[in-house]
Design an enzyme around this catalytic site. Structure first.
Site, PDB file in Angstrom:
ATOM      1  N   ARG A 147       0.845  -1.203   0.000  1.00  0.00           N
ATOM      2  CA  ARG A 147       0.000   0.000   0.000  1.00  0.00           C
ATOM      3  C   ARG A 147       0.871   1.239   0.000  1.00  0.00           C
ATOM      4  O   ARG A 147       1.818   1.345   0.774  1.00  0.00           O
ATOM      5  CB  ARG A 147      -0.902   0.005   1.242  1.00  0.00           C
ATOM      6  CG  ARG A 147      -1.811  -1.214   1.224  1.00  0.00           C
ATOM      7  CD  ARG A 147      -2.898  -1.143   2.240  1.00  0.00           C
ATOM      8  NE  ARG A 147      -3.682  -2.374   2.165  1.00  0.00           N
ATOM      9  CZ  ARG A 147      -4.631  -2.718   3.015  1.00  0.00           C
ATOM     10  NH1 ARG A 147      -4.926  -1.894   4.019  1.00  0.00           N
ATOM     11  NH2 ARG A 147      -5.294  -3.834   2.867  1.00  0.00           N
ATOM     12  N   ARG A 151       1.999   0.595  10.306  1.00  0.00           N
ATOM     13  CA  ARG A 151       1.581   1.042   8.973  1.00  0.00           C
ATOM     14  C   ARG A 151       2.773   1.017   8.019  1.00  0.00           C
ATOM     15  O   ARG A 151       3.587   1.923   7.998  1.00  0.00           O
ATOM     16  CB  ARG A 151       0.994   2.464   9.077  1.00  0.00           C
ATOM     17  CG  ARG A 151       0.237   2.928   7.833  1.00  0.00           C
ATOM     18  CD  ARG A 151      -0.440   4.280   8.071  1.00  0.00           C
ATOM     19  NE  ARG A 151      -1.421   4.222   9.140  1.00  0.00           N
ATOM     20  CZ  ARG A 151      -2.690   3.831   8.976  1.00  0.00           C
ATOM     21  NH1 ARG A 151      -3.119   3.495   7.789  1.00  0.00           N
ATOM     22  NH2 ARG A 151      -3.516   3.791  10.000  1.00  0.00           N
ATOM     23  N   GLU A 196      -6.828  -1.827  15.037  1.00  0.00           N
ATOM     24  CA  GLU A 196      -7.381  -2.736  14.031  1.00  0.00           C
ATOM     25  C   GLU A 196      -6.371  -3.800  13.610  1.00  0.00           C
ATOM     26  O   GLU A 196      -5.226  -3.503  13.285  1.00  0.00           O
ATOM     27  CB  GLU A 196      -7.799  -1.917  12.798  1.00  0.00           C
ATOM     28  CG  GLU A 196      -8.341  -2.791  11.685  1.00  0.00           C
ATOM     29  CD  GLU A 196      -8.587  -2.020  10.392  1.00  0.00           C
ATOM     30  OE1 GLU A 196      -8.755  -0.777  10.456  1.00  0.00           O
ATOM     31  OE2 GLU A 196      -8.600  -2.651   9.320  1.00  0.00           O
ATOM     32  N   SER A 227     -10.394  -6.686   9.395  1.00  0.00           N
ATOM     33  CA  SER A 227     -11.607  -6.007   8.975  1.00  0.00           C
ATOM     34  C   SER A 227     -12.410  -7.024   8.176  1.00  0.00           C
ATOM     35  O   SER A 227     -11.942  -7.524   7.176  1.00  0.00           O
ATOM     36  CB  SER A 227     -11.215  -4.808   8.108  1.00  0.00           C
ATOM     37  OG  SER A 227     -12.309  -3.953   7.928  1.00  0.00           O
ATOM     38  N   ARG A 269       0.820  -6.745  12.384  1.00  0.00           N
ATOM     39  CA  ARG A 269       0.172  -6.177  13.556  1.00  0.00           C
ATOM     40  C   ARG A 269      -0.019  -7.233  14.648  1.00  0.00           C
ATOM     41  O   ARG A 269       0.007  -6.915  15.840  1.00  0.00           O
ATOM     42  CB  ARG A 269      -1.166  -5.547  13.180  1.00  0.00           C
ATOM     43  CG  ARG A 269      -0.964  -4.270  12.369  1.00  0.00           C
ATOM     44  CD  ARG A 269      -2.259  -3.542  12.071  1.00  0.00           C
ATOM     45  NE  ARG A 269      -1.984  -2.321  11.305  1.00  0.00           N
ATOM     46  CZ  ARG A 269      -2.928  -1.452  10.935  1.00  0.00           C
ATOM     47  NH1 ARG A 269      -4.200  -1.666  11.271  1.00  0.00           N
ATOM     48  NH2 ARG A 269      -2.604  -0.377  10.257  1.00  0.00           N
TER      49      ARG A 269
END
Length: 439
Positions: free
Chosen positions: A277, A292, A364, A367, A406
RNA sequence: GGAGAGGUGGCAGAGUGGUCGAAUGCGCACGCUUGGAAAGCGUGUAAACCGCAAGGUUUCGGGGGUUCGAACCCCCCCCUCUUCGCCA
């Protein structure tokens, strides 16, 4: 993509449904497109029908050895008219389609109303928050200090080397920490395939724009993607490859352009892939640590179901993702996203948030979303309904099960010890060759 | 990368300028038959779009072209298979 027919006939209802998620539908523009379309399409089809029947007559006349020159003359003049009409129709349909492709999904009625993440609703909590009788460190300090001297210099989590190789938001892991990272992937894949009924898949990490359109990353979120350099011709032909931002893209698109057998549903598919990303628009956000990154690993869960089964499938899939955190004994909570916070393609989303001690908050880690027929319509993914005998759109569901980086962060921070070492969760010890403590 | 073959419905596979959206087989659905099933027989069965409907339009890998008319002829591209080369 929303059903164009539904949109046409229920424009105001669609607009108010979309307003729930903060999207303003340009109803005037769509109505204008629609009225123009009606006229041009009718005219085009009329001309086509005329030509078709005349051509048939010519064919019959010639076969019978009759003179066809009169019919020939009657049809000769429509060529240009028809061509320009067809071109106008195509332009209009392309234009309309481009608009339709940029309209997000309508939220499910059970998605709570709200403007942004502050209005998400906690559904449940699991596990007990750890207590520490020493000053805790975050995963960055832990990782950098771990195993200092291993591999000449730097710790087991080495941001400097990552940055040297690739720039900001890239990290290298070493030794037992790299192995722990791999162990997590194995645990996740094994659990989902052996206990949750998913089939394992290995998929491409570079995909064409069509695949990205199918799941909804394109055309609206191009800036979030890494694209491979391509010549203008390939770009024009829609062949420019992009690095996948999630395995959702290749895995879900496996069923694009197909009619599935009802007896094969639901499909439960899992895959481990890296995800890339560009994180455009995330400057200054989570700049520290592994949270991130431009590149991270994820084990993805995807289900392809009949429409009536999809809501159950979402709950089920959510449970499958939660199971991993339970096995790892990591405290988490489940949050139902409000209408203002759900993603473009989703109609209902649950986030799983894991406890991150150093931040004293839940972050998070998965999802899980229901997309209804939104992605299926873009991908043209259908199944044959046994009762009607007709192809109908499937429903798609996906979720992370889990984001590996994560999860690694959560393990390090939740299982840290006073001396800066990390206790390996019991379920992972067999995957770690017996290593119980990382120091 | 070179050479050759090919891409047609859910699948296999015919079709080389007109009544072809497309034979046939398999599969699937329904019916007959049966105590029940299998077999057999009969009927039906591509998709997308427009339309309340009747009906209409489009689609034979993709894009252009020739023609009144293209699955079929011409050009460009893509993909698959075989083969040679190269290669983890």
């Amino acid at each position: 993509m929303l059903d164009a027919k539904y949109l046409r006939n229920n424009l105001d209802e669609a607009a108010s449904q979309l307003a729930r998620r903060g999207f303003t539908l340009d109803t005037e523009q769509l109505a204008e497109f629609e009225s123009e379309r009606k006229v041009i399409q009718a005219k085009t089809q009329e001309l086509q029908a005329f030509r078709k029947s005349k051509s048939k007559e010519i064919g019959m006349a010639k076969k019978n050895g009759e003179d066809a020159s009169e019919i020939l003359a009657s049809v000769a003049s429509i060529g240009d008219d028809l061509k320009s009409m067809e071109a106008r129709l195509k332009n209009l349909l392309d234009e309309t389609n481009a608009v339709l492709m940029s309209i997000p999904n309508i939220p499910h009625e059970s998605s709570p109303d709200g403007k942004n993440e502050d209005e998400n609703i906690e559904v449940r909590k699991w596990g007990e928050l750890p207590t520490f009788d020493f000053d805790i460190k975050d995963h960055v300090d832990l990782g950098v200090e771990l195993g200092t001297g291993w591999n000449a210099k730097g710790g087991l989590m080495d941001f400097e080397t990552g940055a040297k190789l690739s720039g900001a938001r890239f990290t290298t892991l070493k030794g037992p920490l790299a192995r722990l990272h791999r162990a997590l992937i194995q645990l996740m894949l094994n659990t989902h395939t052996e206990e949750h009924g998913y089939s394992e898949n290995y998929v491409p990490y570079l995909v064409r724009p069509d695949a990205l359109r199918g799941t909804g990353q394109l055309p609206k979120f191009k800036e979030d993607l890494f694209a491979i350099e391509a010549n203008e011709e390939d770009i024009a032909d829609n062949k420019q490859l992009h690095l996948i931002p999630t395995a959702e893209v290749p895995v879900t698109n496996m069923v694009s352009d197909s009619i599935l057998d009802e007896k094969d549903l639901p499909l439960r598919l899992t895959a481990h892939t890296p995800c890339f990303r560009s994180e455009a628009g995330a400057y200054g956000k989570d700049v520290r640590g592994l949270i991130r990154q431009h590149q991270f690993e994820k084990v993805e869960l995807v289900q392809i179901t009949k429409p009536e089964d999809s809501m159950n499938a979402l709950d089920e899939l959510l449970g499958h993702a939660e199971k991993i955190l339970q096995l790892l004994k990591l405290p988490y909570r489940v949050v139902a996203l409000c209408t203002g916070d759900i993603g473009f393609s989703a109609c209902k989303t649950y986030d799983i948030e894991v406890w991150v001690p150093a931040q004293k908050t839940y972050r998070e880690i998965s999802s899980c979303s229901l997309f209804g027929d939104f992605q299926a319509r873009r991908m043209l993914a259908r199944y044959r309904n046994k009762e009607t005998g007709k192809p109908e759109l499937v429903h798609t569901i996906n979720g992370s099960g889990l984001a590996v980086g994560r999860t690694l962060v959560a393990i390090m921070e939740n299982f840290q010890q006073a001396d800066g070492s990390i206790k390996v969760p019991e379920v992972l010890v067999p995957y770690m060759g017996g290593i119980k403590i990382i120091k």
